[in-house]
Design a protein around this motif. Structure first.
Motif, PDB file in Angstrom:
ATOM      1  N   LEU A 133       0.839  -1.204   0.000  1.00 18.78           N
ATOM      2  CA  LEU A 133       0.000   0.000   0.000  1.00 18.78           C
ATOM      3  C   LEU A 133       0.872   1.251   0.000  1.00 18.78           C
ATOM      4  O   LEU A 133       0.583   2.234  -0.692  1.00 18.78           O
ATOM      5  N   GLU A 134       1.962   1.193   0.755  1.00 19.38           N
ATOM      6  CA  GLU A 134       2.879   2.334   0.818  1.00 19.38           C
ATOM      7  C   GLU A 134       3.605   2.514  -0.511  1.00 19.38           C
ATOM      8  O   GLU A 134       3.675   3.629  -1.049  1.00 19.38           O
ATOM      9  N   ILE A 135       4.143   1.425  -1.048  1.00 16.97           N
ATOM     10  CA  ILE A 135       4.910   1.506  -2.299  1.00 16.97           C
ATOM     11  C   ILE A 135       4.052   2.043  -3.439  1.00 16.97           C
ATOM     12  O   ILE A 135       4.513   2.835  -4.273  1.00 16.97           O
ATOM     13  N   THR A 136       2.797   1.608  -3.496  1.00 17.21           N
ATOM     14  CA  THR A 136       1.916   1.989  -4.601  1.00 17.21           C
ATOM     15  C   THR A 136       1.124   3.267  -4.333  1.00 17.21           C
ATOM     16  O   THR A 136       0.325   3.691  -5.175  1.00 17.21           O
ATOM     17  N   GLY A 137       1.334   3.887  -3.173  1.00 17.68           N
ATOM     18  CA  GLY A 137       0.647   5.129  -2.857  1.00 17.68           C
ATOM     19  C   GLY A 137      -0.835   4.968  -2.609  1.00 17.68           C
ATOM     20  O   GLY A 137      -1.627   5.891  -2.841  1.00 17.68           O
ATOM     21  N   LEU A 138      -1.230   3.807  -2.103  1.00 22.69           N
ATOM     22  CA  LEU A 138      -2.652   3.513  -1.898  1.00 22.69           C
ATOM     23  C   LEU A 138      -3.056   3.531  -0.421  1.00 22.69           C
ATOM     24  O   LEU A 138      -4.156   3.111  -0.073  1.00 22.69           O
ATOM     25  N   GLN A 139      -2.176   4.061   0.459  1.00 23.19           N
ATOM     26  CA  GLN A 139      -2.472   3.994   1.895  1.00 23.19           C
ATOM     27  C   GLN A 139      -3.824   4.621   2.235  1.00 23.19           C
ATOM     28  O   GLN A 139      -4.566   4.103   3.069  1.00 23.19           O
ATOM     29  N   ASP A 140      -4.138   5.735   1.580  1.00 25.14           N
ATOM     30  CA  ASP A 140      -5.367   6.457   1.919  1.00 25.14           C
ATOM     31  C   ASP A 140      -6.619   5.802   1.330  1.00 25.14           C
ATOM     32  O   ASP A 140      -7.740   6.250   1.595  1.00 25.14           O
ATOM     33  N   PHE A 141      -6.419   4.741   0.537  1.00 25.30           N
ATOM     34  CA  PHE A 141      -7.549   4.078  -0.121  1.00 25.30           C
ATOM     35  C   PHE A 141      -7.682   2.617   0.312  1.00 25.30           C
ATOM     36  O   PHE A 141      -8.379   1.838  -0.319  1.00 25.30           O
ATOM     37  N   ALA A 142      -7.034   2.275   1.412  1.00 25.54           N
ATOM     38  CA  ALA A 142      -6.978   0.877   1.851  1.00 25.54           C
ATOM     39  C   ALA A 142      -8.366   0.280   2.056  1.00 25.54           C
ATOM     40  O   ALA A 142      -8.568  -0.924   1.823  1.00 25.54           O
ATOM     41  N   HIS A 143      -9.324   1.092   2.474  1.00 31.08           N
ATOM     42  CA  HIS A 143     -10.651   0.565   2.792  1.00 31.08           C
ATOM     43  C   HIS A 143     -11.696   0.966   1.749  1.00 31.08           C
ATOM     44  O   HIS A 143     -12.898   0.820   1.986  1.00 31.08           O
ATOM     45  N   HIS A 144     -11.235   1.462   0.604  1.00 31.72           N
ATOM     46  CA  HIS A 144     -12.150   1.788  -0.485  1.00 31.72           C
ATOM     47  C   HIS A 144     -12.461   0.532  -1.300  1.00 31.72           C
ATOM     48  O   HIS A 144     -11.695  -0.435  -1.312  1.00 31.72           O
ATOM     49  N   TYR A 145     -13.584   0.586  -2.018  1.00 28.91           N
ATOM     50  CA  TYR A 145     -13.971  -0.499  -2.917  1.00 28.91           C
ATOM     51  C   TYR A 145     -13.608  -0.117  -4.353  1.00 28.91           C
ATOM     52  O   TYR A 145     -13.440   1.076  -4.667  1.00 28.91           O
ATOM     53  N   PRO A 146     -13.464  -1.110  -5.245  1.00 32.98           N
ATOM     54  CA  PRO A 146     -13.064  -0.813  -6.624  1.00 32.98           C
ATOM     55  C   PRO A 146     -13.907   0.265  -7.307  1.00 32.98           C
ATOM     56  O   PRO A 146     -13.378   1.076  -8.072  1.00 32.98           O
ATOM     57  N   ARG A 147     -15.198   0.302  -7.037  1.00 34.53           N
ATOM     58  CA  ARG A 147     -16.069   1.294  -7.687  1.00 34.53           C
ATOM     59  C   ARG A 147     -15.699   2.721  -7.284  1.00 34.53           C
ATOM     60  O   ARG A 147     -16.119   3.701  -7.945  1.00 34.53           O
ATOM     61  N   GLU A 148     -14.933   2.877  -6.215  1.00 27.66           N
ATOM     62  CA  GLU A 148     -14.545   4.203  -5.727  1.00 27.66           C
ATOM     63  C   GLU A 148     -13.166   4.627  -6.238  1.00 27.66           C
ATOM     64  O   GLU A 148     -12.670   5.685  -5.843  1.00 27.66           O
ATOM     65  N   LEU A 149     -12.566   3.823  -7.118  1.00 31.56           N
ATOM     66  CA  LEU A 149     -11.214   4.074  -7.605  1.00 31.56           C
ATOM     67  C   LEU A 149     -11.218   4.454  -9.078  1.00 31.56           C
ATOM     68  O   LEU A 149     -12.114   4.077  -9.830  1.00 31.56           O
ATOM     69  N   SER A 150     -10.189   5.177  -9.501  1.00 29.41           N
ATOM     70  CA  SER A 150      -9.973   5.432 -10.925  1.00 29.41           C
ATOM     71  C   SER A 150      -9.388   4.189 -11.574  1.00 29.41           C
ATOM     72  O   SER A 150      -8.925   3.258 -10.886  1.00 29.41           O
ATOM     73  N   GLY A 151      -9.379   4.166 -12.916  1.00 27.66           N
ATOM     74  CA  GLY A 151      -8.804   3.024 -13.624  1.00 27.66           C
ATOM     75  C   GLY A 151      -7.335   2.813 -13.286  1.00 27.66           C
ATOM     76  O   GLY A 151      -6.880   1.674 -13.106  1.00 27.66           O
ATOM     77  N   GLY A 152      -6.591   3.907 -13.178  1.00 25.62           N
ATOM     78  CA  GLY A 152      -5.178   3.784 -12.834  1.00 25.62           C
ATOM     79  C   GLY A 152      -4.969   3.232 -11.446  1.00 25.62           C
ATOM     80  O   GLY A 152      -4.064   2.421 -11.205  1.00 25.62           O
ATOM     81  N   MET A 153      -5.816   3.647 -10.501  1.00 26.70           N
ATOM     82  CA  MET A 153      -5.697   3.139  -9.141  1.00 26.70           C
ATOM     83  C   MET A 153      -6.089   1.670  -9.068  1.00 26.70           C
ATOM     84  O   MET A 153      -5.469   0.890  -8.333  1.00 26.70           O
ATOM     85  N   GLU A 154      -7.102   1.263  -9.837  1.00 29.15           N
ATOM     86  CA  GLU A 154      -7.452  -0.155  -9.883  1.00 29.15           C
ATOM     87  C   GLU A 154      -6.268  -0.990 -10.371  1.00 29.15           C
ATOM     88  O   GLU A 154      -6.009  -2.079  -9.849  1.00 29.15           O
ATOM     89  N   GLN A 155      -5.545  -0.470 -11.366  1.00 32.63           N
ATOM     90  CA  GLN A 155      -4.406  -1.221 -11.891  1.00 32.63           C
ATOM     91  C   GLN A 155      -3.279  -1.299 -10.869  1.00 32.63           C
ATOM     92  O   GLN A 155      -2.582  -2.306 -10.776  1.00 32.63           O
ATOM     93  N   ARG A 156      -3.123  -0.254 -10.054  1.00 31.20           N
ATOM     94  CA  ARG A 156      -2.133  -0.313  -8.971  1.00 31.20           C
ATOM     95  C   ARG A 156      -2.489  -1.420  -7.979  1.00 31.20           C
ATOM     96  O   ARG A 156      -1.610  -2.125  -7.480  1.00 31.20           O
ATOM     97  N   VAL A 157      -3.774  -1.530  -7.671  1.00 34.38           N
ATOM     98  CA  VAL A 157      -4.216  -2.593  -6.760  1.00 34.38           C
ATOM     99  C   VAL A 157      -3.895  -3.961  -7.354  1.00 34.38           C
ATOM    100  O   VAL A 157      -3.402  -4.859  -6.659  1.00 34.38           O
ATOM    101  N   ALA A 158      -4.166  -4.125  -8.654  1.00 30.84           N
ATOM    102  CA  ALA A 158      -3.892  -5.410  -9.310  1.00 30.84           C
ATOM    103  C   ALA A 158      -2.399  -5.735  -9.280  1.00 30.84           C
ATOM    104  O   ALA A 158      -2.015  -6.898  -9.067  1.00 30.84           O
ATOM    105  N   ILE A 159      -1.551  -4.729  -9.478  1.00 29.19           N
ATOM    106  CA  ILE A 159      -0.108  -4.958  -9.431  1.00 29.19           C
ATOM    107  C   ILE A 159       0.321  -5.327  -8.008  1.00 29.19           C
ATOM    108  O   ILE A 159       1.100  -6.261  -7.795  1.00 29.19           O
ATOM    109  N   ALA A 160      -0.209  -4.602  -7.020  1.00 26.26           N
ATOM    110  CA  ALA A 160       0.119  -4.931  -5.632  1.00 26.26           C
ATOM    111  C   ALA A 160      -0.315  -6.353  -5.297  1.00 26.26           C
ATOM    112  O   ALA A 160       0.410  -7.101  -4.629  1.00 26.26           O
ATOM    113  N   ARG A 161      -1.496  -6.752  -5.772  1.00 26.65           N
ATOM    114  CA  ARG A 161      -1.978  -8.116  -5.532  1.00 26.65           C
ATOM    115  C   ARG A 161      -1.026  -9.144  -6.135  1.00 26.65           C
ATOM    116  O   ARG A 161      -0.759 -10.195  -5.534  1.00 26.65           O
TER     117      ARG A 161
END
Length: 266
Positions: A133-161
């Protein structure tokens, strides 16, 4: 947190890959399609290698053969000297579509592989998720759902996964292909930062010449179907690479060279 692994966290060494005489033939009734023919490629541990070529040349087929998701009709793939005969359990895979589970939060989506595999403890898994979460800059979105993310942020989640089990090999099939150019360039830089913090071997499929040049240590250019490895060459650009790299004369020279090589594959 530093770029090195936290205390008690497992570290997987980057993997080497050998593709030797790999062909893949698909049969659909009376129709026979040769997607790959006698593909040969050696990738050293820790290298970032892009597969570049025209549509339908077998890039994704080769990536799936390396992952063990699609066995070759002939030839062999070896990872760290071992034949690939089944889906790799220690490789991270990212596709063009992030395919996140809509009912799971960002943290829960990233955590999914270790919950499924049971290969690491919950404590180590939680540490790795926090770090990613820290590396990908997603700390502030840890508890958000995919529908609340931009396409780029969704792809960051997929890479982190794809990185949560600390694989030695990361296989990426046009992960940024559906994004706009500005988001794509931002995520190119993000991916290199992640790769620097999480050293591993990366095989990256793309149609974009500039993306391949910006990211890669080496580029493998494939010919039109039946796909072959037409040429492999080094990308002699210093790291770390930033937005300024794209305007450097050396960058444009390599882009022009790559385009000339691609022109010869038709």
């Amino acid at each position: 947190m530093s770029a090195t692994a936290a205390a008690g966290e497992r570290v997987t060494q980057a993997s080497s890959i050998s593709v030797a005489g790999v062909s893949k033939v698909f049969r659909r009734g009376k129709l026979t399609i040769t997607a790959l023919q006698d593909a040969n490629l050696e990738i050293g541990a820790g290298q970032f290698v892009s597969l570049l070529g025209p549509s339908g040349c077998g890039k994704s087929t080769l990536l799936k053969a390396i992952a063990g998701l699609q066995p070759p009709s002939s030839g062999a793939v070896r990872v760290d000297g071992r034949p690939v005969t089944a889906p790799l359990t220690d490789a991270g895979v990212a596709f063009q579509k992030p395919t996140l589970l809509p009912w799971r939060t960002v943290t829960e989506n990233i955590s999914l592989p270790f919950h499924v595999s049971g290969s690491i403890s919950r404590e180590e898994g939680a540490r790795r998720v926090e770090r990613l979460l820290e590396i990908t800059g997603l700390q502030d979105f840890a508890h958000h759902y995919p529908r609340e993310l931009s396409g780029g942020m969704e792809q960051r989640v997929a890479i982190a996964r794809s990185l949560v089990l600390s694989p030695g090999l990361l296989l990426m099939d046009e992960p940024f292909g559906a994004l706009d150019e500005f988001t794509r360039e931002d995520l190119n830089e993000e991916l290199l930062r992640i790769w620097s913090a999480e050293p591993k071997t990366v095989v990256f499929v793309t149609h974009s010449i500039s993306e391949a040049v910006f990211l890669s240590d080496r580029i493998a250019v494939m010919s039109a179907r039946p796909g072959r490895i037409f040429d492999v060459f080094d990308v002699d650009l210093p790291r770390p690479r930033t937005s300024a790299t794209r305007t450097a004369p050396e960058f444009n020279e390599i882009v022009a060279h790559t385009r000339r090589v691609l022109d010869q594959t038709h």
